[in-house]
Design a protein around this motif. Sequence first.
Motif, PDB file in Angstrom:
ATOM      1  N   GLU A   1      35.817  40.189  15.812  1.00  0.00           N
ATOM      2  CA  GLU A   1      35.945  41.789  15.850  1.00  0.00           C
ATOM      3  C   GLU A   1      34.526  41.887  14.877  1.00  0.00           C
TER       4      GLU A   1
ATOM      5  N   LEU B   1      39.249  34.737  17.350  1.00  0.00           N
ATOM      6  CA  LEU B   1      39.292  36.163  17.429  1.00  0.00           C
ATOM      7  C   LEU B   1      38.227  36.946  17.027  1.00  0.00           C
TER       8      LEU B   1
ATOM      9  N   ILE C   1      38.383  35.227  21.911  1.00  0.00           N
ATOM     10  CA  ILE C   1      38.553  36.615  22.208  1.00  0.00           C
ATOM     11  C   ILE C   1      37.399  37.467  21.485  1.00  0.00           C
TER      12      ILE C   1
ATOM     13  N   GLY D   1      42.772  43.094  22.274  1.00  0.00           N
ATOM     14  CA  GLY D   1      42.474  41.475  21.707  1.00  0.00           C
ATOM     15  C   GLY D   1      43.682  41.037  20.694  1.00  0.00           C
TER      16      GLY D   1
ATOM     17  N   GLY E   1      39.024  42.277  29.705  1.00  0.00           N
ATOM     18  CA  GLY E   1      39.997  42.833  28.833  1.00  0.00           C
ATOM     19  C   GLY E   1      40.695  44.118  29.723  1.00  0.00           C
TER      20      GLY E   1
ATOM     21  N   ALA F   1      37.653  41.729  25.153  1.00  0.00           N
ATOM     22  CA  ALA F   1      38.455  42.943  25.057  1.00  0.00           C
ATOM     23  C   ALA F   1      37.716  43.867  24.434  1.00  0.00           C
TER      24      ALA F   1
END
Length: 414
Positions: free
Chosen positions: A32, A30, A6, A13, A383, A250
């Motif tokens: 970021e 995940l 993701i 997310g 997303g 996302a």
Amino acid sequence: MKRIKIVGGGFTGILAAFQAHRLGARNIELHERLDRLGGIALPEVNNGREMREGCIYFGPEGDPIRSLLEQHGAVFKDFDNRFGSVSPGPDGPVYTDDFGGPALPGSKARLHPLDGNNLGDRLDCYEDALAFPLARYVRWHVGCAPSQLHASAADPLAINRVFATGAPLEALSEAKRLDGHANALFGIPRSMWDYSNNVQASLPVGGFTALIDQCRSALCSIGVDINQRSLARPANVLGEVSSDDVLVWAASPMPLFKAVGLEAPKAPAKKFATYTFEVNWTGPAPFYAQNFTATGSCFRVYIYESGGAKLLTAECVYEAEGDELAEDIHLLLDGFEGELTIGGLLYRSIKPRWLYHTVDTMDKLGGLRMVLMDRLGDNFVPGAWEAYAKGEKFTEVEAGLQKALGTGMIAKAS
């Protein structure tokens, strides 16, 4: 079992990670780019008080998004969902309780067919008494003609449903019951026709900062590999996707255009100003009021409690401080229950918003989806880039994950 990667640690997310886990995935990453999760849902904090930009809340008990978060330890508190709108009238502003859209003096419960995909086409469905003030509002709010925006921009502009105050209530009610087109474009204040779907709403106990902290802890506990300060370069990420991977993008889709050789849509040029004050307010809280008069600086005020204080966020179409802003805020609230005293300014922000998609943006996002789906098939999950409402985003991502993982039915969110 497929690996779920993701990109984007905002709320979409975070939810995608929980959704993937619920659907059976156990190898979830995940990524970021910032040093924190939450995206725009994570507010700035000033002396223990959250500076919330925009009016964000969750559904009542049983709402799918809330239920999923509750399964991972989040706690919510219900509240009476109170709101109103201010619209132009022949003798000054018209205040409407229990309705968040424009209330305008139209007299017809009939609509023209929708012929086209831009917002101007959507407004042309109404009689002139409704269409003209709506077009004026769009130009004031966004700074462009309605024909430049996609019809879906009606949702973030809060003009997706209009109350025609001069039309017989019985005729409006019947039109909404019998005609899907009328139901989508006309609205009625909920107190006038026993509409109860949004009477209750909820907010996370402890605020959004506590919610994001709880989400992070829960993600770690279920084995999600959280990578902060992780700049996912689109060309590299796309090139690494194998048949055993599912990529959920996302984050903003803008960097993907160059990576696949497509022309990107222009970023929104309009900037909006947000101001948060500490206030004394004797009316209901939370409470928001939307301004459709196309006058003044402020298009919405939102009153809420945080850190033991009542705060007011004013969202403005241009910078306006001091007496001008105070007058605009009072004008929006003077016709509703409660008295207001504005205290000190706590927060100020000026930034563009990725909300009001143009026709060109929607066309190019559609083209980007086609290229990526052609390249990666079901292993690519967008997303929900075009969607505005978080429930719509949730349902769209859920559908993509289920298709990628080959699992059961879709859970719809309000």
